[in-house]
Design an enzyme around this catalytic site. Structure first.
Site, PDB file in Angstrom:
ATOM      1  N   CYS A 126      -3.728  -0.998  -2.073  1.00 42.31           N
ATOM      2  CA  CYS A 126      -4.013   0.422  -2.286  1.00 42.31           C
ATOM      3  C   CYS A 126      -5.011   0.597  -3.432  1.00 42.31           C
ATOM      4  CB  CYS A 126      -2.695   1.113  -2.625  1.00 42.31           C
ATOM      5  SG  CYS A 126      -2.849   2.862  -2.937  1.00 42.31           S
ATOM      6  N   ASN A 127      -6.121   1.267  -3.160  1.00 39.39           N
ATOM      7  CA  ASN A 127      -7.116   1.518  -4.205  1.00 39.39           C
ATOM      8  C   ASN A 127      -6.551   2.408  -5.305  1.00 39.39           C
ATOM      9  OD1 ASN A 127     -10.301   0.865  -3.531  1.00 39.39           O
ATOM     10  ND2 ASN A 127      -8.934   0.775  -1.771  1.00 39.39           N
ATOM     11  N   THR A 128      -5.743   3.397  -4.895  1.00 38.53           N
ATOM     12  CA  THR A 128      -5.186   4.310  -5.892  1.00 38.53           C
ATOM     13  C   THR A 128      -4.271   3.544  -6.844  1.00 38.53           C
ATOM     14  OG1 THR A 128      -5.294   6.104  -4.291  1.00 38.53           O
ATOM     15  CG2 THR A 128      -3.854   6.438  -6.178  1.00 38.53           C
ATOM     16  N   CYS A 145     -11.128   3.087  -0.611  1.00 40.79           N
ATOM     17  CA  CYS A 145      -9.834   3.561  -0.094  1.00 40.79           C
ATOM     18  C   CYS A 145      -9.485   2.739   1.137  1.00 40.79           C
ATOM     19  CB  CYS A 145      -9.930   5.050   0.261  1.00 40.79           C
ATOM     20  SG  CYS A 145      -8.452   5.688   1.070  1.00 40.79           S
ATOM     21  N   HIS A 148      -8.205   3.525   3.831  1.00 42.00           N
ATOM     22  CA  HIS A 148      -8.403   4.160   5.142  1.00 42.00           C
ATOM     23  C   HIS A 148      -9.858   4.196   5.603  1.00 42.00           C
ATOM     24  CE1 HIS A 148      -4.350   5.355   4.308  1.00 42.00           C
ATOM     25  NE2 HIS A 148      -4.255   6.095   5.399  1.00 42.00           N
ATOM     26  N   GLU A 205      -5.325   9.181   9.625  1.00 44.14           N
ATOM     27  CA  GLU A 205      -3.931   9.068  10.074  1.00 44.14           C
ATOM     28  C   GLU A 205      -3.673   9.868  11.344  1.00 44.14           C
ATOM     29  OE1 GLU A 205      -1.238   9.408   6.756  1.00 44.14           O
ATOM     30  OE2 GLU A 205      -1.871   7.410   6.097  1.00 44.14           O
ATOM     31  N   ASP A 227       0.867  -1.181   0.000  1.00 47.29           N
ATOM     32  CA  ASP A 227       0.000   0.000   0.000  1.00 47.29           C
ATOM     33  C   ASP A 227       0.904   1.232   0.000  1.00 47.29           C
ATOM     34  OD1 ASP A 227      -2.338   1.625   0.293  1.00 47.29           O
ATOM     35  OD2 ASP A 227      -1.898   1.822   2.418  1.00 47.29           O
ATOM     36  N   SER A 228       0.296   2.389  -0.233  1.00 48.17           N
ATOM     37  CA  SER A 228       1.056   3.634  -0.179  1.00 48.17           C
ATOM     38  C   SER A 228       1.540   3.940   1.243  1.00 48.17           C
ATOM     39  CB  SER A 228       0.160   4.774  -0.653  1.00 48.17           C
ATOM     40  OG  SER A 228      -1.009   4.798   0.138  1.00 48.17           O
TER      41      SER A 228
HETATM   42  N1  DGL Z   1      -3.893   3.822   0.091  1.00 47.03           N
HETATM   43  C1  DGL Z   1      -4.582   4.887  -0.584  1.00 47.03           C
HETATM   44  C2  DGL Z   1      -5.840   4.310  -1.274  1.00 47.03           C
HETATM   45  O1  DGL Z   1      -6.355   3.270  -0.901  1.00 47.03           O
HETATM   46  C3  DGL Z   1      -4.978   5.994   0.362  1.00 47.03           C
HETATM   47  C4  DGL Z   1      -3.801   6.807   0.851  1.00 47.03           C
HETATM   48  C5  DGL Z   1      -3.075   7.534  -0.258  1.00 47.03           C
HETATM   49  O2  DGL Z   1      -3.601   8.480  -0.842  1.00 47.03           O
HETATM   50  O3  DGL Z   1      -1.956   7.124  -0.551  1.00 47.03           O
HETATM   51  O4  DGL Z   1      -6.307   4.904  -2.210  1.00 47.03           O
END
Ligand code: DGL
Length: 261
Positions: free
Chosen positions: A69-71, A180, A182, A148, A6-7
């Site tokens: 990570c969704n992004t 996402c 989070h 966060e 993940d990010s």
């Molecule tokens: N992990 C990112 C997501 O699921 C969220 C945090 C980010 O913007 O890096 O999109």
């Protein structure tokens, strides 16, 4: 090992679900805490980071990869995923399939980072399954920093969630995808603000179910995975704060290992 990245540390919501559904499987996690957030970066940058993240996990012995990570999942095209010779799972498709199954009137909401919503991937995939679906997407950039900061129950967070969900409520959706890593932390508030009759799809649960089903059908892959309940968590920048969130998320005493990509 199941490799998950993940990010940052938000992807631990996916690790938590994998640990619940695949008890005892060895997991290696990489959180790119030095370069987080991915959610407001360009697709080219996110793709380049995702490649490095995957290569790191493969070098450490991962036999399958889960893009938590969704992004990163939203920019990871089929070409990108197909360029590796291990199974790679992204979080979008399982959540989309669950949402279409859950929705009775095919009015589906999606919330995510700016990059995820801008990619239009949820809408595209939902319409591939149900062309008549109406999809309403809202970027919620303030929610990642609030999570966060640990502001999970603050009135300010409730207010911001309410504001973000307002248009979705007016659109009378019956299903909402948490697009996402989070957002599962805010599930309670989101459910209260969007209304109890809206079914919430948590992409961390959806992806864990998908991986489990895949391993049941592919013993040749399953057999290559360690099952000694080992979990190793790597991040590109260790801070006390992230360590605290990681412990709270996984509810265990763990330490993060630092790595430079
Ligand atoms: N992990 C990112 C997501 O699921 C969220 C945090 C980010 O913007 O890096 O999109």
């Amino acid at each position: 090992m199941i490799g998950v990245f993940d990010s940052g540390i938000g992807g631990l919501t996916v690790v938590r679900e994998l640990m619940k559904q695949l008890v005892g499987y060895d997991i290696i996690y990489f959180g790119d805490t030095a370069r987080t957030p991915y959610g407001n970066k360009s697709p080219g940058t996110v793709t380049a980071y995702a490649r490095q993240d995957i290569d790191f996990l493969l070098n450490k012995g991962a036999k399958i990869i889960v893009i938590a990570c969704n992004t990163a999942s939203s920019v990871a095209s089929e070409d990108f995923i197909g360029s590796y010779d291990v199974p790679i799972f992204e979080v979008i498709t399982p959540a989309v399939e669950l949402s279409v199954m859950a929705s009775k009137i095919f009015r589906i909401g999606v919330i995510g980072t700016r990059a995820t919503i801008k990619s239009g991937i949820y809408e595209k995939k939902i319409k591939e399954i149900e062309p008549n679906a109406a999809v309403y997407s809202v970027a919620c950039p303030l929610l990642v920093p609030l999570v966060e900061e640990g502001w999970l129950k603050k009135p300010e967070t409730r207010m911001i969630v309410k504001k973000y969900l307002h248009s979705l409520k007016c659109s009378q959706i019956d299903t909402l995808i948490l697009g996402c890593t989070h957002y599962p932390f805010l599930k309670e508030i989101i459910q209260r603000k969007i209304g109890r009759r809206v079914k919430i799809i948590d992409s961390s649960v959806a992806i864990a179910e998908r991986v489990k089903r895949f391993l049941e059908k592919h013993p040749e892959v399953d057999g290559g995975l360690g099952k000694e309940a080992i979990s190793r968590l790597f991040v590109s920048d260790v801070t006390d704060h992230f360590e605290k969130i990681a412990r709270a998320t996984l509810k265990r005493n763990l330490s993060l290992e630092n790595v430079t990509l």
